[in-house]
Design a protein around this motif. Structure first.
Motif, PDB file in Angstrom:
ATOM      1  N   CYS A  53      -0.842   3.194  12.947  1.00 40.87           N
ATOM      2  CA  CYS A  53      -1.248   3.934  11.752  1.00 40.87           C
ATOM      3  C   CYS A  53      -0.191   4.937  11.302  1.00 40.87           C
ATOM      4  O   CYS A  53      -0.035   5.186  10.106  1.00 40.87           O
ATOM      5  CB  CYS A  53      -2.572   4.648  12.002  1.00 40.87           C
ATOM      6  N   ILE A  76     -12.744   0.721   5.497  1.00 44.34           N
ATOM      7  CA  ILE A  76     -11.317   0.898   5.224  1.00 44.34           C
ATOM      8  C   ILE A  76     -10.479   0.306   6.350  1.00 44.34           C
ATOM      9  O   ILE A  76      -9.486  -0.375   6.104  1.00 44.34           O
ATOM     10  CB  ILE A  76     -10.988   2.391   4.997  1.00 44.34           C
ATOM     11  N   ASN A  99     -11.001  -3.743   6.392  1.00 38.00           N
ATOM     12  CA  ASN A  99     -10.233  -4.377   5.318  1.00 38.00           C
ATOM     13  C   ASN A  99     -10.168  -3.438   4.124  1.00 38.00           C
ATOM     14  O   ASN A  99     -11.054  -3.441   3.275  1.00 38.00           O
ATOM     15  CB  ASN A  99     -10.834  -5.720   4.908  1.00 38.00           C
ATOM     16  N   ALA A 100      -9.126  -2.642   4.058  1.00 34.48           N
ATOM     17  CA  ALA A 100      -8.958  -1.649   3.002  1.00 34.48           C
ATOM     18  C   ALA A 100      -8.916  -2.272   1.612  1.00 34.48           C
ATOM     19  O   ALA A 100      -9.193  -1.603   0.622  1.00 34.48           O
ATOM     20  CB  ALA A 100      -7.697  -0.827   3.242  1.00 34.48           C
ATOM     21  N   LYS A 101      -8.597  -3.561   1.537  1.00 39.48           N
ATOM     22  CA  LYS A 101      -8.538  -4.215   0.233  1.00 39.48           C
ATOM     23  C   LYS A 101      -9.919  -4.290  -0.424  1.00 39.48           C
ATOM     24  O   LYS A 101     -10.027  -4.470  -1.631  1.00 39.48           O
ATOM     25  CB  LYS A 101      -7.904  -5.595   0.366  1.00 39.48           C
ATOM     26  N   TYR A 154      -9.561  -0.406  -1.836  1.00 40.78           N
ATOM     27  CA  TYR A 154      -8.408  -0.061  -2.665  1.00 40.78           C
ATOM     28  C   TYR A 154      -7.676  -1.324  -3.086  1.00 40.78           C
ATOM     29  O   TYR A 154      -6.935  -1.910  -2.303  1.00 40.78           O
ATOM     30  CB  TYR A 154      -7.441   0.840  -1.888  1.00 40.78           C
ATOM     31  N   THR A 157      -3.750  -2.273  -2.237  1.00 39.99           N
ATOM     32  CA  THR A 157      -3.195  -1.495  -1.135  1.00 39.99           C
ATOM     33  C   THR A 157      -2.326  -2.368  -0.233  1.00 39.99           C
ATOM     34  O   THR A 157      -2.553  -3.576  -0.122  1.00 39.99           O
ATOM     35  CB  THR A 157      -4.318  -0.844  -0.288  1.00 39.99           C
ATOM     36  N   MET A 185      -2.147  -1.546   2.937  1.00 36.93           N
ATOM     37  CA  MET A 185      -2.738  -1.377   4.263  1.00 36.93           C
ATOM     38  C   MET A 185      -3.294  -2.719   4.728  1.00 36.93           C
ATOM     39  O   MET A 185      -4.029  -3.385   4.011  1.00 36.93           O
ATOM     40  CB  MET A 185      -3.858  -0.334   4.218  1.00 36.93           C
TER      41      MET A 185
END
Length: 151
Positions: free
Chosen positions: A62, A99, A102-104, A107, A110, A112
């Motif tokens: 991270c 998040i 799966n941050a997608k 956002y 992203t 990430m």
């Protein structure tokens, strides 16, 4: 290519290719109101294990993209993602779980990576196919650690 863009690519490549969780059947989960309200494991996360996963350059990694005062003892923080200081004041466990998974889903666009997904990737090395980056318990551990990061 700018250093920032090249650095982002390197950080993402490290996260996606360094060490994936062992091949496992992923736990199904429901997304409700932009969150994953239920634990993936039914077992409380361990904040110490979550911190370890976050700083492990071959696991969560991270800090390749985020800064956090609580992790200041670790070198080479990135600044591509938002600072993690006060993250527990901004989101609850259920939102953080989504998040990390799966941050997608939160956002659009992203960079990430999806830490708890094992398919739908592009150009994945054969040794990583069908594997997620983190296990379900590691997701819970990371969420538990993030919940300690309050202002």
């Amino acid at each position: 290519m700018s250093l920032i863009r090249r650095g982002m690519g390197i950080a993402c490549a490290l996260v996606l290719s360094a060490a994936a969780a062992s091949a496992e059947e992923l736990v199904s989960y429901d997304i409700v109101d932009g969150t994953i309200p239920k634990s993936l494991t039914g077992v409380a996360g361990d904040p110490d294990a979550g911190r370890a996963a976050m700083i492990d350059r071959k696991l969560g990694n991270c800090i390749a993209c985020h800064t956090a005062e609580a992790l200041a003892d670790q070198p080479f923080h990135g600044d591509v993602g938002p600072p993690l200081d006060g993250v527990a004041d901004r989101w609850d466990q259920a939102a953080l779980r989504l998040i990390i998974v799966n941050a997608k889903n939160v956002y659009d666009g992203t960079i990430m990576p999806a830490f708890y997904r094992n398919e739908g990737f592009v150009r994945v090395g054969s040794e990583f196919k069908g594997k997620s980056i983190l296990t379900a318990q590691q997701v819970e551990d990371v969420v538990a650690y993030l919940m300690t990061l309050k202002d």
